[in-house]
Design a protein around this motif. Structure first.
Motif, PDB file in Angstrom:
ATOM      1  N   THR A  24       0.864  -1.180   0.000  1.00  0.00           N
ATOM      2  CA  THR A  24       0.000   0.000   0.000  1.00  0.00           C
ATOM      3  C   THR A  24       0.901   1.230   0.000  1.00  0.00           C
ATOM      4  OG1 THR A  24      -1.705  -1.158   1.247  1.00  0.00           O
ATOM      5  CG2 THR A  24      -1.813   1.242   1.250  1.00  0.00           C
ATOM      6  N   ASP A  25       0.655   2.158  -0.900  1.00  0.00           N
ATOM      7  CA  ASP A  25       1.542   3.303  -1.046  1.00  0.00           C
ATOM      8  C   ASP A  25       1.130   4.433  -0.105  1.00  0.00           C
ATOM      9  OD1 ASP A  25       3.696   4.660  -1.935  1.00  0.00           O
ATOM     10  OD2 ASP A  25       2.989   4.939  -3.984  1.00  0.00           O
ATOM     11  N   VAL A  26       1.636   4.382   1.108  1.00  0.00           N
ATOM     12  CA  VAL A  26       1.357   5.384   2.133  1.00  0.00           C
ATOM     13  C   VAL A  26       2.438   6.460   2.048  1.00  0.00           C
ATOM     14  CG1 VAL A  26       1.004   5.757   4.599  1.00  0.00           C
ATOM     15  CG2 VAL A  26       0.395   3.559   3.578  1.00  0.00           C
ATOM     16  N   PRO A  55       9.509   0.751  -6.094  1.00  0.00           N
ATOM     17  CA  PRO A  55       8.740   1.652  -6.959  1.00  0.00           C
ATOM     18  C   PRO A  55       7.607   2.392  -6.252  1.00  0.00           C
ATOM     19  CG  PRO A  55       8.146  -0.619  -7.415  1.00  0.00           C
ATOM     20  CD  PRO A  55       9.268  -0.652  -6.410  1.00  0.00           C
ATOM     21  N   LEU A  56       7.485   2.259  -4.939  1.00  0.00           N
ATOM     22  CA  LEU A  56       6.429   2.950  -4.202  1.00  0.00           C
ATOM     23  C   LEU A  56       6.829   4.404  -3.941  1.00  0.00           C
ATOM     24  CD1 LEU A  56       5.553   0.141  -1.659  1.00  0.00           C
ATOM     25  CD2 LEU A  56       4.348   0.738  -3.753  1.00  0.00           C
ATOM     26  N   ALA A  63      14.411   8.508  -1.586  1.00  0.00           N
ATOM     27  CA  ALA A  63      15.628   8.545  -2.413  1.00  0.00           C
ATOM     28  C   ALA A  63      15.862   9.956  -2.957  1.00  0.00           C
ATOM     29  CB  ALA A  63      15.519   7.534  -3.549  1.00  0.00           C
ATOM     30  N   GLU A  64      14.806  10.563  -3.464  1.00  0.00           N
ATOM     31  CA  GLU A  64      14.921  11.915  -4.023  1.00  0.00           C
ATOM     32  C   GLU A  64      15.396  12.914  -2.964  1.00  0.00           C
ATOM     33  OE1 GLU A  64      11.946  15.419  -5.689  1.00  0.00           O
ATOM     34  OE2 GLU A  64      11.180  13.392  -5.446  1.00  0.00           O
ATOM     35  N   LEU A  65      14.765  12.893  -1.801  1.00  0.00           N
ATOM     36  CA  LEU A  65      15.128  13.823  -0.730  1.00  0.00           C
ATOM     37  C   LEU A  65      16.528  13.562  -0.195  1.00  0.00           C
ATOM     38  CD1 LEU A  65      11.727  13.921   1.170  1.00  0.00           C
ATOM     39  CD2 LEU A  65      12.745  15.777  -0.183  1.00  0.00           C
ATOM     40  N   ALA A  66      16.975  12.314  -0.263  1.00  0.00           N
ATOM     41  CA  ALA A  66      18.319  11.960   0.201  1.00  0.00           C
ATOM     42  C   ALA A  66      19.389  12.298  -0.838  1.00  0.00           C
ATOM     43  CB  ALA A  66      18.376  10.469   0.551  1.00  0.00           C
ATOM     44  N   GLY A  67      18.967  12.835  -1.978  1.00  0.00           N
ATOM     45  CA  GLY A  67      19.920  13.243  -3.003  1.00  0.00           C
ATOM     46  C   GLY A  67      20.195  12.202  -4.055  1.00  0.00           C
ATOM     47  N   LEU A  68      19.467  11.100  -4.036  1.00  0.00           N
ATOM     48  CA  LEU A  68      19.659  10.038  -5.024  1.00  0.00           C
ATOM     49  C   LEU A  68      18.645  10.226  -6.154  1.00  0.00           C
ATOM     50  CD1 LEU A  68      20.138   7.133  -2.487  1.00  0.00           C
ATOM     51  CD2 LEU A  68      21.917   8.376  -3.747  1.00  0.00           C
ATOM     52  N   THR A  69      18.852  11.267  -6.930  1.00  0.00           N
ATOM     53  CA  THR A  69      17.884  11.644  -7.961  1.00  0.00           C
ATOM     54  C   THR A  69      17.885  10.705  -9.162  1.00  0.00           C
ATOM     55  OG1 THR A  69      19.496  13.175  -8.902  1.00  0.00           O
ATOM     56  CG2 THR A  69      17.913  14.071  -7.302  1.00  0.00           C
ATOM     57  N   GLU A  72      16.462   4.307  -9.818  1.00  0.00           N
ATOM     58  CA  GLU A  72      15.531   3.651 -10.740  1.00  0.00           C
ATOM     59  C   GLU A  72      14.604   2.726  -9.948  1.00  0.00           C
ATOM     60  OE1 GLU A  72      16.916   2.056 -14.352  1.00  0.00           O
ATOM     61  OE2 GLU A  72      18.674   3.369 -14.406  1.00  0.00           O
ATOM     62  N   PRO A  73      13.303   2.806 -10.223  1.00  0.00           N
ATOM     63  CA  PRO A  73      12.374   1.907  -9.528  1.00  0.00           C
ATOM     64  C   PRO A  73      12.589   0.465  -9.972  1.00  0.00           C
ATOM     65  CG  PRO A  73      11.211   3.237 -11.159  1.00  0.00           C
ATOM     66  CD  PRO A  73      12.631   3.707 -11.142  1.00  0.00           C
TER      67      PRO A  73
END
Length: 87
Positions: A24-26, A55-56, A63-69, A72-73
């Motif tokens: 479930t994508d919470v 991929p959730l 990942a994005e906020l941690a700088g891992l832009t 890949e899902p």
């Protein structure tokens, strides 16, 4: 020898209440987003060869906020499917 960095997604409302989200994508809470953002300096000093994420949304956002832009899902990284026990 290379390094392996593993980052767990930040807090969600479900993780705070002890509920299992599984597939479930919470969404992340504000505290979860802040914790993920606080990790950004760590991968910034490294040159990742590859970045993968569940991929959730909560994992991709962490990942994005941690700088891992470039994360890949990867569906093979999905959490357990709890079925009727989800939540």
């Amino acid at each position: 020898m290379g390094e392996l960095m593993v980052i767990r997604h930040g807090h969600t409302e479900w993780s705070l209440s002890g509920r299992h989200a599984g597939r479930t994508d919470v969404a992340l809470t504000e505290a979860g987003e802040a914790a993920a953002s606080a990790l950004a300096p760590r991968p910034a000093h490294r040159r990742p060869v590859a970045e993968f994420s569940r991929p959730l949304g909560r994992a991709m956002r962490t990942a994005e906020l941690a700088g891992l832009t470039g994360a890949e899902p990867d569906p093979d990284l999905l959490e357990w499917d709890y079925g009727g026990y989800e939540g």
